[in-house]
Design an enzyme around this catalytic site. Structure first.
Site, mmCIF file in Angstrom:
data_model
loop_
_atom_site.group_PDB
_atom_site.id
_atom_site.type_symbol
_atom_site.label_atom_id
_atom_site.label_comp_id
_atom_site.label_asym_id
_atom_site.label_seq_id
_atom_site.Cartn_x
_atom_site.Cartn_y
_atom_site.Cartn_z
ATOM 1 N N GLU B 230 -1.780 -7.005 -9.323
ATOM 2 C CA GLU B 230 -0.582 -6.397 -8.753
ATOM 3 C C GLU B 230 -0.433 -7.038 -7.388
ATOM 4 O O GLU B 230 -1.266 -6.828 -6.516
ATOM 5 C CB GLU B 230 -0.793 -4.878 -8.647
ATOM 6 C CG GLU B 230 0.486 -4.142 -8.315
ATOM 7 C CD GLU B 230 0.214 -2.969 -7.391
ATOM 8 O OE1 GLU B 230 -0.605 -2.100 -7.709
ATOM 9 O OE2 GLU B 230 0.827 -2.951 -6.300
ATOM 10 N N CYS B 267 2.448 -0.899 -1.368
ATOM 11 C CA CYS B 267 3.028 -1.938 -2.212
ATOM 12 C C CYS B 267 4.448 -1.565 -2.625
ATOM 13 O O CYS B 267 5.202 -2.414 -3.070
ATOM 14 C CB CYS B 267 2.155 -2.194 -3.438
ATOM 15 S SG CYS B 267 1.534 -0.695 -4.180
#
Lengths: 495, 495
Positions: B230, B267
């Site tokens: 990710e 994020c």
């Protein structure tokens, strides 16, 4: 007998890719039932053109008519099975978690997830299944079913058949968004297309060398993309002493039929047979191999590859021919069988644990379970592994299957790996080098998953949700709603 | 305040990898309920050690106590949620097709498929969630739930916390096979472990640069392995004129809260806000940004990365500061906000369409829907995309969401992307560079799928089948049997 492949011109490829990209959104928006109708229409068109397609395939692949007729039936069956799956709807993997203001980690929004197509897929056709793994084969069927436009890189082994099949498919897709399907030809064209940012996934069936090169290319892009390659597999078969005693001769014939089927040009060909030392089946095996009629291989390049693999195999000290294969004057190939021991196998993994594509196999004799298990542990990834055991040998078969599970996608008991059923439970995949993606299959219902990615909508009002996620379940598909699978509508909530 | 990371010695790493490999089979054979008990035991141990762990995390991450307490609760919630999933059993994805001698393509064998663990997983911990994406975070929880041993590469940002957490986890796993879990430290150790043939998958949360390098490394192995990274995400938010009119001030404050939360170190931080030109919210935005207290970032390296990204951003002609960010004398950072137009954004994609990790964001003004859609189309992959629209603007919001769906894993309407619910419908993923695997999520129930691969048993007798595939459904799990989902036993057939 094979026509000529020409590289698709770069302007043509540009048009193909631009059309595929512009087809992606309308094809994705098409209700699954409408995509099902497209697949059915392709299946019907292929069936209707069997009389033209099968002779073309015969001429370009050297495969017999009966096999090709069966393969075409399998191809259209597959298209229709995906159509059924689209109408049923569970492939959309819908999960709805309604809002929960009292969630232990704090208020939770309304979340609704489904899968959506990845976008244009580049499919590399295989040579050994001119229908089922080629232009309208499983990769194309599952990508179209997922809602992805397909750019099909034709295999040079059957260019005329590829073009004719593509015409049939294109005509059958007349009602689909323009750009849903197109053919491309040539090695460089395939590489260029794979590097194009409009291509969002690749699928391939073929050799380890070619597949790995393409997989690396897909991974080297600024935006790496999923690449589903089905590469090489040895498909080892293990026979216990009890199985030899109970039905050794049957096993010997079954094995020879399986590894020589279609001139040994199946990805599931058993390339290794493990027999207990002193099995006493050498004569039977030799006789069975000698009884197999010589057959033409798919093409000269494939035959050259086969003879060169054979040469490397026969050169290994400790490998003895049981029956030497031969290339007849007319180019047809008669099958061969070799023998060695487990220590020889383990000492020569780089040569002996490599797929040899064609009608040859290796019988490996083992001394006791330690050697049997050591051989199983030494394997790389395979599509299949097979065990033949007596009913009183579960103490061997159990641990053997447990070991083999680490190295194979399908475990067969008392049978043979050739013949891959098109069925929801099928898994035609396995750890590398069997495939480049051990989580996925290229045959069976779940092959569609390769071309779908999840998307989650958070707090979207009804009219902005795609139909499968709306309260009103107008498609009548199964959905996991707050932990319970249901095909019902959601009762109105205050969202 | 951060302790020192040392490279794990190579003999130690060898022992860790050997133990992980030898734990793989026994852990895979453990019934899902027993694995659930292990996860619950880890959750309980972490909760019981909160008073020791939270202050350590505070010291090493500079994050406030309340946030860390909440994050630890999220981490143990997550472990318990996977335990629930293991007991329920549908994650095994069992499909049974009983034999069909009359199948249209020829007799079909008995086929039974389920998923099995991939083998040892190397998890790279993240810095910004010292609990939820670190030693006992989502990647570890989902890999253990899948039945994969975990080698955890600690993040150098919180080494003492990593060691202490690992001790708690290891003690809680006393009943698990030896080698189920171990910690490793250091960059070179991580790379060496990723290249080791005993590691069968990788998982990572962090920057695009580091993640891509590791992903390429995983792909370069003789046996390439799945790598779930990710990486970076801009999380753009789009606001329509009607939304500005209806609740512009609320949107301005919501946006500032979201991009400055946790010092912008999420994020899912919204790094782009699209507003219609003449929106009149500049003062409100500036006031909101100025109202945010300066905060310490996770560490000096992260802060240096932030200031260097900011420098590149501010240097782009056409980018104007709305509020200039500042680094205080004590090292704390006050947030910043910049502005530009869509043409400037599109002319400077390489700088402006890159994640800037920290408390800064970019307001982009657009003229009409053409610019709005052009900006949406220019995006790379994102974890999220957000739309704020008025109820009478579906004609804009609809096509905008349709475009954004190609570039994001989660679509949020009238909300903000920070705050990722741990929920079955959650998808925390997206096209590259948001992740290296757009088919998968690192948060939510389906995160477990990353570490499982299908295996199909063909014609295996009952005693050679794993328990989930036997006729007698002793686990009581849902299974798709001949096309119908059921938790019942199979009635005896003549197989």
């Amino acid at each position: 007998m094979v026509g000529t492949t020409t590289e698709t011109r770069s302007e043509t490829l540009e048009n193909v890719l631009a059309a595929a990209a512009s087809a992606a959104r309308p094809l994705a928006e098409l209700p699954p039932r409408d995509r099902a109708a497209l697949l059915t229409s392709v299946a019907e068109a292929l069936d209707a053109n069997a009389a033209a397609l099968v002779p073309l395939a015969e001429r370009e692949s050297n495969l017999p008519e009966a096999r090709l007729t069966g393969e075409l039936a399998r191809t259209t069956f597959q298209l229709r099975q995906f159509a059924t799956q689209l109408r049923e709807g569970s492939f959309l993997d819908v999960v709805i978690d309604t809002a929960d203001p009292g969630h232990p980690l704090g208020p939770k929004p309304d979340l609704r997830r489904m899968v959506v197509p990845l976008g244009p897929v580049l499919v590399f056709a295989a040579s050994n299944f001119p229908f089922a793994f080629s232009v309208a084969g499983g990769d194309t069927a599952s990508a179209l079913a997922a809602g992805c436009p397909v750019v099909l890189k034709a295999h040079p082994g059957h260019p005329e058949l590829s073009r004719r099949t593509a015409e049939v498919v294109t005509a059958a897709l007349a009602d689909a968004p323009r750009g849903t399907f197109a053919l491309a030809e040539g090695l460089e064209t395939g590489r260029a297309a794979l590097l194009d940012p409009r291509i969002k996934a690749g699928a391939f069936t073929g050799s380890v060398t070619a597949g790995r090169a393409l997989s690396d290319l897909a991974g080297s892009r600024p935006e790496p993309i999923p690449f589903y390659g089905e590469l090489g597999s040895l498909n080892p078969a293990f026979v216990t002493p009890g199985a030899v005693r109970a039905r050794g001769e049957e096993i010997a014939s079954g094995f020879v039929s399986s590894f020589t089927l279609g001139a040994g040009q199946f990805c599931t060909k058993p390339g290794l047979l493990f027999l207990p030392s002193g099995h006493g089946l050498a004569d039977r095996l030799a006789a069975a191999v000698r009884g197999v009629t010589a057959a033409a291989m798919l093409g000269e390049r494939i035959r050259d590859g086969f003879t060169s693999s054979l040469g490397a195999l026969a050169d290994v000290p400790g490998v003895e021919p049981i029956v030497s294969p031969a290339v007849e004057e007319d180019g047809r190939v008669s099958p061969g069988l070799f023998g060695c021991t487990v220590p020889t196998l383990l000492a020569n993994r780089d040569t002996l644990l490599r797929e040899c594509f064609g009608p040859a196999s290796l019988v490996v004799t083992y001394e006791g379970n330690d050697e049997l298990f050591a051989a199983a542990d030494a394997l790389e990834g395979n599509l299949t592994a097979t065990v033949h055991a007596g009913p009183d040998e579960r103490d061997t078969a159990g641990p053997l299957l447990e070991r083999l599970r680490d190295h194979a996608g399908r475990l067969i008991v008392d049978g043979w790996p050739t013949g891959v059923a098109v069925s929801p439970a099928m898994h035609h995949g396995g750890p590398y080098p069997a495939t480049t993606s051990p989580l996925h299959t290229s045959v069976g219902a779940t092959a569609i998953r390769r071309f779908l990615r999840p998307v989650c909508y958070q707090n979207a009002p009804q009219e902005l949700l795609p139909p499968p996620l709306r309260d009103r379940n107008e498609l009548g598909i199964p959905r996991l709603v707050d932990g319970r699978v249901t095909t019902e509508h959601l009762t109105a909530k205050e969202n």
